[in-house]
Write a protein that holds these residues in place. Sequence first.
Motif, PDB file in Angstrom:
ATOM      1  N   ALA A  58      29.799  35.162  92.077  1.00 58.62           N
ATOM      2  CA  ALA A  58      29.073  36.028  91.136  1.00 58.62           C
ATOM      3  C   ALA A  58      29.863  36.199  89.843  1.00 58.62           C
ATOM      4  O   ALA A  58      29.289  36.174  88.755  1.00 58.62           O
ATOM      5  N   ARG A  59      31.175  36.351  89.963  1.00 56.10           N
ATOM      6  CA  ARG A  59      31.988  36.511  88.752  1.00 56.10           C
ATOM      7  C   ARG A  59      31.957  35.238  87.911  1.00 56.10           C
ATOM      8  O   ARG A  59      31.857  35.304  86.686  1.00 56.10           O
ATOM      9  N   ALA A  60      32.041  34.086  88.559  1.00 55.77           N
ATOM     10  CA  ALA A  60      31.987  32.825  87.813  1.00 55.77           C
ATOM     11  C   ALA A  60      30.652  32.702  87.082  1.00 55.77           C
ATOM     12  O   ALA A  60      30.617  32.373  85.887  1.00 55.77           O
ATOM     13  N   TYR A  61      29.559  32.991  87.773  1.00 51.89           N
ATOM     14  CA  TYR A  61      28.241  32.921  87.158  1.00 51.89           C
ATOM     15  C   TYR A  61      28.134  33.926  86.010  1.00 51.89           C
ATOM     16  O   TYR A  61      27.596  33.618  84.947  1.00 51.89           O
ATOM     17  N   LYS A  62      28.654  35.144  86.225  1.00 50.95           N
ATOM     18  CA  LYS A  62      28.592  36.187  85.189  1.00 50.95           C
ATOM     19  C   LYS A  62      29.340  35.747  83.932  1.00 50.95           C
ATOM     20  O   LYS A  62      28.867  35.934  82.812  1.00 50.95           O
ATOM     21  N   GLU A  63      30.524  35.167  84.115  1.00 51.25           N
ATOM     22  CA  GLU A  63      31.316  34.687  82.975  1.00 51.25           C
ATOM     23  C   GLU A  63      30.561  33.584  82.221  1.00 51.25           C
ATOM     24  O   GLU A  63      30.532  33.579  80.990  1.00 51.25           O
ATOM     25  N   LEU A  64      29.960  32.656  82.965  1.00 54.22           N
ATOM     26  CA  LEU A  64      29.207  31.572  82.333  1.00 54.22           C
ATOM     27  C   LEU A  64      27.958  32.095  81.641  1.00 54.22           C
ATOM     28  O   LEU A  64      27.567  31.594  80.589  1.00 54.22           O
ATOM     29  N   GLU A  65      27.353  33.126  82.210  1.00 47.24           N
ATOM     30  CA  GLU A  65      26.187  33.720  81.569  1.00 47.24           C
ATOM     31  C   GLU A  65      26.601  34.420  80.277  1.00 47.24           C
ATOM     32  O   GLU A  65      25.920  34.322  79.255  1.00 47.24           O
ATOM     33  N   ALA A  66      27.740  35.106  80.300  1.00 48.58           N
ATOM     34  CA  ALA A  66      28.239  35.768  79.089  1.00 48.58           C
ATOM     35  C   ALA A  66      28.543  34.757  77.989  1.00 48.58           C
ATOM     36  O   ALA A  66      28.389  35.052  76.802  1.00 48.58           O
ATOM     37  N   ASP A  67      28.958  33.556  78.387  1.00 43.87           N
ATOM     38  CA  ASP A  67      29.239  32.489  77.420  1.00 43.87           C
ATOM     39  C   ASP A  67      27.984  31.755  76.974  1.00 43.87           C
ATOM     40  O   ASP A  67      28.041  30.860  76.143  1.00 43.87           O
ATOM     41  N   GLY A  68      26.841  32.108  77.568  1.00 43.16           N
ATOM     42  CA  GLY A  68      25.583  31.469  77.198  1.00 43.16           C
ATOM     43  C   GLY A  68      25.333  30.141  77.896  1.00 43.16           C
ATOM     44  O   GLY A  68      24.367  29.453  77.585  1.00 43.16           O
ATOM     45  N   VAL A  69      26.182  29.780  78.851  1.00 45.64           N
ATOM     46  CA  VAL A  69      26.029  28.506  79.560  1.00 45.64           C
ATOM     47  C   VAL A  69      24.942  28.607  80.624  1.00 45.64           C
ATOM     48  O   VAL A  69      24.197  27.665  80.845  1.00 45.64           O
ATOM     49  N   LEU A  70      24.851  29.759  81.286  1.00 42.62           N
ATOM     50  CA  LEU A  70      23.848  29.974  82.332  1.00 42.62           C
ATOM     51  C   LEU A  70      22.862  31.049  81.917  1.00 42.62           C
ATOM     52  O   LEU A  70      23.168  31.912  81.096  1.00 42.62           O
ATOM     53  N   HIS A  71      21.701  30.974  82.534  1.00 38.99           N
ATOM     54  CA  HIS A  71      20.695  32.023  82.376  1.00 38.99           C
ATOM     55  C   HIS A  71      20.132  32.305  83.759  1.00 38.99           C
ATOM     56  O   HIS A  71      19.804  31.377  84.505  1.00 38.99           O
ATOM     57  N   THR A  72      20.035  33.573  84.106  1.00 41.29           N
ATOM     58  CA  THR A  72      19.498  33.953  85.402  1.00 41.29           C
ATOM     59  C   THR A  72      18.198  34.723  85.215  1.00 41.29           C
ATOM     60  O   THR A  72      18.150  35.685  84.451  1.00 41.29           O
ATOM     61  N   ALA A  73      17.179  34.255  85.903  1.00 40.97           N
ATOM     62  CA  ALA A  73      15.878  34.927  85.912  1.00 40.97           C
ATOM     63  C   ALA A  73      15.426  34.987  87.362  1.00 40.97           C
ATOM     64  O   ALA A  73      15.550  34.006  88.094  1.00 40.97           O
ATOM     65  N   ARG A  74      14.940  36.119  87.774  1.00 40.10           N
ATOM     66  CA  ARG A  74      14.583  36.322  89.182  1.00 40.10           C
ATOM     67  C   ARG A  74      13.717  35.206  89.757  1.00 40.10           C
ATOM     68  O   ARG A  74      14.017  34.660  90.799  1.00 40.10           O
ATOM     69  N   ARG A  75      12.673  34.861  89.096  1.00 39.09           N
ATOM     70  CA  ARG A  75      11.737  33.863  89.641  1.00 39.09           C
ATOM     71  C   ARG A  75      12.290  32.457  89.598  1.00 39.09           C
ATOM     72  O   ARG A  75      11.947  31.627  90.431  1.00 39.09           O
ATOM     73  N   HIS A  76      13.123  32.167  88.609  1.00 33.73           N
ATOM     74  CA  HIS A  76      13.586  30.796  88.404  1.00 33.73           C
ATOM     75  C   HIS A  76      15.030  30.580  88.833  1.00 33.73           C
ATOM     76  O   HIS A  76      15.545  29.470  88.735  1.00 33.73           O
ATOM     77  N   GLY A  77      15.700  31.611  89.276  1.00 32.96           N
ATOM     78  CA  GLY A  77      17.091  31.487  89.699  1.00 32.96           C
ATOM     79  C   GLY A  77      18.036  31.324  88.518  1.00 32.96           C
ATOM     80  O   GLY A  77      17.721  31.698  87.389  1.00 32.96           O
ATOM     81  N   THR A  78      19.176  30.727  88.785  1.00 31.10           N
ATOM     82  CA  THR A  78      20.189  30.519  87.756  1.00 31.10           C
ATOM     83  C   THR A  78      20.115  29.080  87.283  1.00 31.10           C
ATOM     84  O   THR A  78      20.200  28.150  88.088  1.00 31.10           O
ATOM     85  N   VAL A  79      19.959  28.913  85.976  1.00 31.76           N
ATOM     86  CA  VAL A  79      19.819  27.575  85.409  1.00 31.76           C
ATOM     87  C   VAL A  79      20.812  27.363  84.267  1.00 31.76           C
ATOM     88  O   VAL A  79      21.293  28.319  83.658  1.00 31.76           O
ATOM     89  N   ILE A  80      21.081  26.102  83.992  1.00 32.98           N
ATOM     90  CA  ILE A  80      21.936  25.745  82.859  1.00 32.98           C
ATOM     91  C   ILE A  80      21.149  26.019  81.587  1.00 32.98           C
ATOM     92  O   ILE A  80      20.043  25.506  81.399  1.00 32.98           O
ATOM     93  N   ALA A  81      21.718  26.826  80.692  1.00 28.14           N
ATOM     94  CA  ALA A  81      21.022  27.232  79.474  1.00 28.14           C
ATOM     95  C   ALA A  81      21.541  26.515  78.233  1.00 28.14           C
ATOM     96  O   ALA A  81      20.809  26.297  77.284  1.00 28.14           O
ATOM     97  N   ALA A  82      22.832  26.149  78.228  1.00 26.16           N
ATOM     98  CA  ALA A  82      23.424  25.510  77.053  1.00 26.16           C
ATOM     99  C   ALA A  82      24.759  24.908  77.429  1.00 26.16           C
ATOM    100  O   ALA A  82      25.351  25.270  78.447  1.00 26.16           O
ATOM    101  N   ALA A  83      25.226  24.029  76.582  1.00 28.25           N
ATOM    102  CA  ALA A  83      26.559  23.462  76.782  1.00 28.25           C
ATOM    103  C   ALA A  83      27.603  24.495  76.373  1.00 28.25           C
ATOM    104  O   ALA A  83      27.355  25.312  75.481  1.00 28.25           O
ATOM    105  N   PRO A  84      28.776  24.475  77.010  1.00 27.72           N
ATOM    106  CA  PRO A  84      29.835  25.401  76.618  1.00 27.72           C
ATOM    107  C   PRO A  84      30.216  25.200  75.156  1.00 27.72           C
ATOM    108  O   PRO A  84      30.063  24.115  74.604  1.00 27.72           O
ATOM    109  N   SER A  85      30.736  26.239  74.562  1.00 29.43           N
ATOM    110  CA  SER A  85      31.186  26.189  73.179  1.00 29.43           C
ATOM    111  C   SER A  85      32.219  25.093  72.994  1.00 29.43           C
ATOM    112  O   SER A  85      33.067  24.866  73.849  1.00 29.43           O
TER     113      SER A  85
END
Length: 127
Positions: A58-85
């Motif tokens: 969860a912490r790894a996902y949270k960090e990646l979400e804060a960096d904009g790499v992941l996006h989490t949506a209830r219906r669609h789960g966690t998906v790759i949203a963008a490349a890392p900076s």
Amino acid sequence: MSPALKIVVDTRNGVPPWRQVRDQIAHLVEVGQLALGTRLPTIRQLASDLGLAPGTVARAYKELEADGVLHTARRHGTVIAAAPSDGADPLRAAAEQYVQTAKSLGVDERTATSLVQRLYDLTEETT
């Protein structure tokens, strides 16, 4: 674990497991092995696959979400949203330099972050 998501966690190397997971996912995105829109395993599933506590993943996902790499949506789960900076972000670059310097001096994470917080508080008092 999905075929594209090959993560190995070494608990003996001194790097926190959450950081290893975060760094490896970011790397897989950077090199194109995880494309935009790719759905990642649930936190529980990846934790089980890696033999880690769900909070670690969860912490790894949270960090990646804060960096904009992941996006989490209830219906669609966690998906790759963008490349890392690419490091063009000056604040991130300064933070990375600070971390490297602190580590090279043997300063632990708690001490290093505490110092930043104290300095941040001091600058707020003077402004």
